[in-house]
Design an enzyme around this catalytic site. Structure first.
Site, PDB file in Angstrom:
ATOM      1  N   SER A 161       0.806  -1.213  -0.057  1.00  0.00           N
ATOM      2  CA  SER A 161       0.132   0.027   0.038  1.00  0.00           C
ATOM      3  C   SER A 161       0.945   1.176   0.071  1.00  0.00           C
ATOM      4  O   SER A 161       1.843   1.317  -0.933  1.00  0.00           O
ATOM      5  CB  SER A 161      -0.800  -0.149   1.154  1.00  0.00           C
ATOM      6  OG  SER A 161      -1.895   1.072   1.188  1.00  0.00           O
ATOM      7  N   THR A 162       0.873   2.112   0.966  1.00  0.00           N
ATOM      8  CA  THR A 162       1.538   3.206   1.150  1.00  0.00           C
ATOM      9  C   THR A 162       2.936   3.228   1.039  1.00  0.00           C
ATOM     10  O   THR A 162       3.599   2.221   1.882  1.00  0.00           O
ATOM     11  CB  THR A 162       1.199   4.158   2.247  1.00  0.00           C
ATOM     12  OG1 THR A 162      -0.297   4.251   2.296  1.00  0.00           O
ATOM     13  CG2 THR A 162       1.874   5.600   2.212  1.00  0.00           C
ATOM     14  N   HIS A 188      -2.575  -0.699  -3.371  1.00  0.00           N
ATOM     15  CA  HIS A 188      -3.756  -0.152  -3.200  1.00  0.00           C
ATOM     16  C   HIS A 188      -3.658   1.317  -3.872  1.00  0.00           C
ATOM     17  O   HIS A 188      -2.776   2.191  -3.680  1.00  0.00           O
ATOM     18  CB  HIS A 188      -3.823   0.357  -1.353  1.00  0.00           C
ATOM     19  CG  HIS A 188      -4.289  -0.875  -0.620  1.00  0.00           C
ATOM     20  ND1 HIS A 188      -3.928  -0.922   0.644  1.00  0.00           N
ATOM     21  CD2 HIS A 188      -4.610  -1.969  -0.996  1.00  0.00           C
ATOM     22  CE1 HIS A 188      -4.305  -2.007   1.169  1.00  0.00           C
ATOM     23  NE2 HIS A 188      -4.873  -2.708   0.168  1.00  0.00           N
ATOM     24  N   MET A 281      -0.176   0.938   5.122  1.00  0.00           N
ATOM     25  CA  MET A 281      -0.774   1.089   6.518  1.00  0.00           C
ATOM     26  C   MET A 281      -1.919  -0.115   6.564  1.00  0.00           C
ATOM     27  O   MET A 281      -2.337  -0.489   5.564  1.00  0.00           O
ATOM     28  CB  MET A 281      -1.694   2.304   6.249  1.00  0.00           C
ATOM     29  CG  MET A 281      -2.225   3.058   7.498  1.00  0.00           C
ATOM     30  SD  MET A 281      -2.900   4.675   7.296  1.00  0.00           S
ATOM     31  CE  MET A 281      -3.760   4.544   5.978  1.00  0.00           C
ATOM     32  N   ASP A 284      -4.434  -5.201   5.757  1.00  0.00           N
ATOM     33  CA  ASP A 284      -4.507  -5.953   4.699  1.00  0.00           C
ATOM     34  C   ASP A 284      -3.816  -7.023   4.362  1.00  0.00           C
ATOM     35  O   ASP A 284      -2.376  -6.917   4.205  1.00  0.00           O
ATOM     36  CB  ASP A 284      -4.826  -4.983   3.601  1.00  0.00           C
ATOM     37  CG  ASP A 284      -5.675  -5.755   2.467  1.00  0.00           C
ATOM     38  OD1 ASP A 284      -6.533  -6.749   2.505  1.00  0.00           O
ATOM     39  OD2 ASP A 284      -5.483  -5.403   1.134  1.00  0.00           O
TER      40      ASP A 284
END
Length: 341
Positions: A161-162, A188, A281, A284
């Protein structure tokens, strides 16, 4: 736009907007003078655009930067480029360059700014400038001390993600074109950005990187990135595997979701899975990994805290005690290859 952003952000009493800038050149000077914790930066600005300003900021007065991006094709390409230049994350404007409905992304932007303020600058610099000065690497190989015997047919599944676009760039660029497995990736990202991400990663990698398409048969040596707004799943077609994309409800607030991808892979028999959870973050990927681990034919790799820009997703999977290897970002590609021979 500057006034709207200021008003939106200052509705959160933990945020103070200490300066605004008219263009990229002005932004560089304001960052130098005011020393903010976080910078938001539009891609489209007069005099000096956001990409040029970002490069200068990361070189002279590095800060966590969040890009405010349009969803046009050019905007998406520039946003992906900004990630490679060191921007931590981005927010997509709801309706073009002048988005009077910017309030629709207010909560998301505030959340990302708080996250950015907590990121250690040394981690951003170690990935953006390829410097690893004073970086202590922790290598907890084979946490479960298990000897893995994997099947001949394998799938590599990566969730991030991030901070993910830069991490993916490093991992995919280090993998060989003839890797003995297809690679499925959930990063993401909202609708409109994953195609540009795939195109950039494809240019930088020896293997083929593409945005996944519904119904296509997966092949070794190809990395498939889940399109923004769609879950990425797999299904059997005879002795082959094919991509299945759908818009079933978001999982953990995400679509695509790492959990959804891993749950789908868990249903596939006669394949071993090498799962990699990198910077991001939240949690998931944790539930999906636990489901996958009900099979013995799974190796789970997590990015080490020392290199993960955001340690949330790796930390969550490591806490399950189901991770086989915890490795530095630079070693992830090598570790994947070890299990794909």
């Amino acid at each position: 736009m500057r006034k709207m952003l200021t008003d939106m952000l200052e509705e959160d009493n933990r945020i103070k907007v200490i300066a605004t800038a008219r263009n990229g050149a002005d932004a560089i000077e304001k960052v130098r003078i005011h020393d903010p914790d976080v910078v938001t930066l539009d891609v489209e600005m007069p005099v000096m655009n956001g990409l040029e300003a970002l490069q200068q900021i990361m070189k002279s007065t590095p800060k966590p930067v969040i890009m405010v991006s349009s969803t046009t094709k050019e905007g998406a390409e520039n946003t992906v480029l900004a990630m490679s230049y060191g921007a931590l994350d981005f927010i997509a404007k709801p309706s073009g360059a002048i988005s009077l409905d910017l309030y629709k992304v207010q909560n998301e932007l505030i959340e990302k700014i708080h996250l950015a303020a907590s990121v250690k600058l040394s981690k951003l610099l170690s990935t953006t400038q390829e410097k690893k000065k004073d970086l202590i690497v922790r290598k907890d190989h084979l946490v479960n001390n298990s000897s893995k015997k994997l099947l001949d047919k394998k799938i590599v599944a990566i969730g991030t993600s991030t901070g993910g676009p830069k991490a993916l760039q490093k991992v995919l660029a280090d993998l060989p074109a003839d890797i003995n497995a297809p690679i499925l990736i959930v990063q993401h990202m909202p609708v409109g950005f994953t195609k540009s991400l795939a195109e950039r990663l494809n240019r930088l990698s020896k293997l083929i990187v593409k945005e996944a398409e519904d119904g296509e048969v997966v092949k070794k040596g190809i990395a498939y990135i889940a399109p923004g707004g769609y879950h990425l799943k797999v299904r059997c077609i005879g002795t082959s595997l094919a991509i299945k994309l759908d818009q079933s409800p978001p999982e953990n607030g995400h679509r695509p979701s790492v959990d959804t991808m891993l749950n789908s892979i868990a249903e596939i028999k006669d394949y071993s899975t090498v799962t990699v959870i990198m910077t991001g973050m939240g949690s998931d990927g944790t539930k999906g990994l636990l489901k996958l681990k009900e099979s013995r034919n799974v190796v789970a790799i997590a990015e080490a805290e020392e290199t993960a820009i955001v340690y949330g997703m790796p930390r969550s999977v490591i806490k399950t005690n189901k991770i086989d290897e915890i490795v530095h970002l630079d070693e992830i590609a090598q570790t994947i290859q070890k299990y794909c021979r």
